[in-house]
Design an enzyme around this catalytic site. Sequence first.
Site, PDB file in Angstrom:
ATOM      1  N   ASN A  21       0.666  -1.039  -0.150  1.00  0.00           N
ATOM      2  CA  ASN A  21       0.306   0.272  -0.098  1.00  0.00           C
ATOM      3  C   ASN A  21       0.805   1.171  -0.085  1.00  0.00           C
ATOM      4  OD1 ASN A  21      -1.562   1.769   0.147  1.00  0.00           O
ATOM      5  ND2 ASN A  21      -1.974   1.372   2.438  1.00  0.00           N
ATOM      6  N   TRP A  22       1.354   1.465  -0.570  1.00  0.00           N
ATOM      7  CA  TRP A  22       2.303   2.857  -1.317  1.00  0.00           C
ATOM      8  C   TRP A  22       1.099   4.491  -0.788  1.00  0.00           C
ATOM      9  CZ3 TRP A  22       3.627   2.350  -7.065  1.00  0.00           C
ATOM     10  CH2 TRP A  22       5.132   1.473  -6.925  1.00  0.00           C
ATOM     11  N   LYS A  23       0.172   4.306  -0.190  1.00  0.00           N
ATOM     12  CA  LYS A  23      -0.748   5.718   0.047  1.00  0.00           C
ATOM     13  C   LYS A  23      -0.440   7.034  -0.455  1.00  0.00           C
ATOM     14  CE  LYS A  23       0.006   3.453   4.867  1.00  0.00           C
ATOM     15  NZ  LYS A  23      -0.243   3.780   6.718  1.00  0.00           N
ATOM     16  N   HIS A  67      -9.755   1.169   4.964  1.00  0.00           N
ATOM     17  CA  HIS A  67      -8.292   1.303   6.031  1.00  0.00           C
ATOM     18  C   HIS A  67      -8.541   2.018   6.904  1.00  0.00           C
ATOM     19  CE1 HIS A  67      -4.437   2.799   6.516  1.00  0.00           C
ATOM     20  NE2 HIS A  67      -4.125   0.912   6.347  1.00  0.00           N
ATOM     21  N   GLU A  82      -5.811  -5.391  10.608  1.00  0.00           N
ATOM     22  CA  GLU A  82      -4.414  -4.191  10.696  1.00  0.00           C
ATOM     23  C   GLU A  82      -4.715  -3.360  12.275  1.00  0.00           C
ATOM     24  OE1 GLU A  82      -2.634  -2.583   6.969  1.00  0.00           O
ATOM     25  OE2 GLU A  82      -4.975  -1.493   7.656  1.00  0.00           O
TER      26      GLU A  82
HETATM   27  P1  PGA Z   1       2.887   0.035   7.958  1.00  0.00           P
HETATM   28  O1  PGA Z   1       0.509   0.372   7.103  1.00  0.00           O
HETATM   29  O2  PGA Z   1       2.946  -0.953   7.000  1.00  0.00           O
HETATM   30  O3  PGA Z   1       3.008   1.234   7.551  1.00  0.00           O
HETATM   31  O4  PGA Z   1       1.867   0.128   9.143  1.00  0.00           O
HETATM   32  C1  PGA Z   1       0.347  -0.658   6.728  1.00  0.00           C
HETATM   33  C2  PGA Z   1      -1.148  -0.317   6.646  1.00  0.00           C
HETATM   34  O5  PGA Z   1      -1.390   1.253   6.652  1.00  0.00           O
HETATM   35  O6  PGA Z   1      -1.216  -0.985   6.131  1.00  0.00           O
END
Ligand code: PGA
Length: 260
Positions: free
Chosen positions: A10-12, A95, A167
């Site tokens: 997930n590159w956000k 998310h 998560e």
């Molecule tokens: P992180 O993020 O690996 O940077 O904790 C996971 C996510 O938000 O899906």
Amino acid sequence: MSDRTLIVGNWKMHLNVSQASLLLHRLQERIRISSDIEVVLAPSMLVLQPLSVRLDRRKFRLAAQNAYATDEGAFTGEVSFTMLRDLVHYVIIGHSERRIYFHEDLKTVRAKVAAAVRNEITPILCVGETKEERKNGETRKVLHDQVTTALADLTAKEVQDMVIAYEPVWAISTFQGILAKPDEAQQAMDYIRDQVKQLYGPKAAKNVRILYGGSVDDQIVGGYLAIPGCDGVLVGGASINYHKFSGIIDTAYRLHRKAD
Ligand code: PGA
């Protein structure tokens, strides 16, 4: 370990078109074609199209990070699942950043999951409790509410084809980033699978893929992939780092080779 490990990056809201193309190019050179591992990249909306033409489909699939639940209409600034259906295999829905920063509630998440399925895009539904909720002993209640509402419009067959990522909000690197112990993750993931079993039967529970996400990097990924019933990982921060992300994929290969 799962028959086929799913690794989602997930590159956000990171990487513009040229940065994303460069990372894809490097990963593409490094990663082999494998029937054991499925690697999915979730770049920003803007990057999906240019990346799709450069993508080696034997090595990667694409995911969107979000979309709007109505298929078409006067919704300025939004992109629908219908518009994405030829472009992506998966879409991340629910998310915690969307729930927290963009106030997506259970109803919105439910509508998005239904819209994804209607448009033949596989949802990667994210669920997880906050630190406060865990402290108050509400983890199961939160997971129960998030899972049951999100899946409410689906059939057992549709549920068995989807992906659920556990998560815990407190474990995500950009929130508290406290590492969840694999046994803590396992308890929650078992609980999610059990909820699916109660609502949609044993076949859906067996086939639905359940991932772990929260500060996963190349150093610790092995511990999560070894959890019985863990079908893969959802990676945020480490997925935009070439060395860390390819290290995660290498670990998944190694574990598969050992298991064969
Ligand atoms: P992180 O993020 O690996 O940077 O904790 C996971 C996510 O938000 O899906």
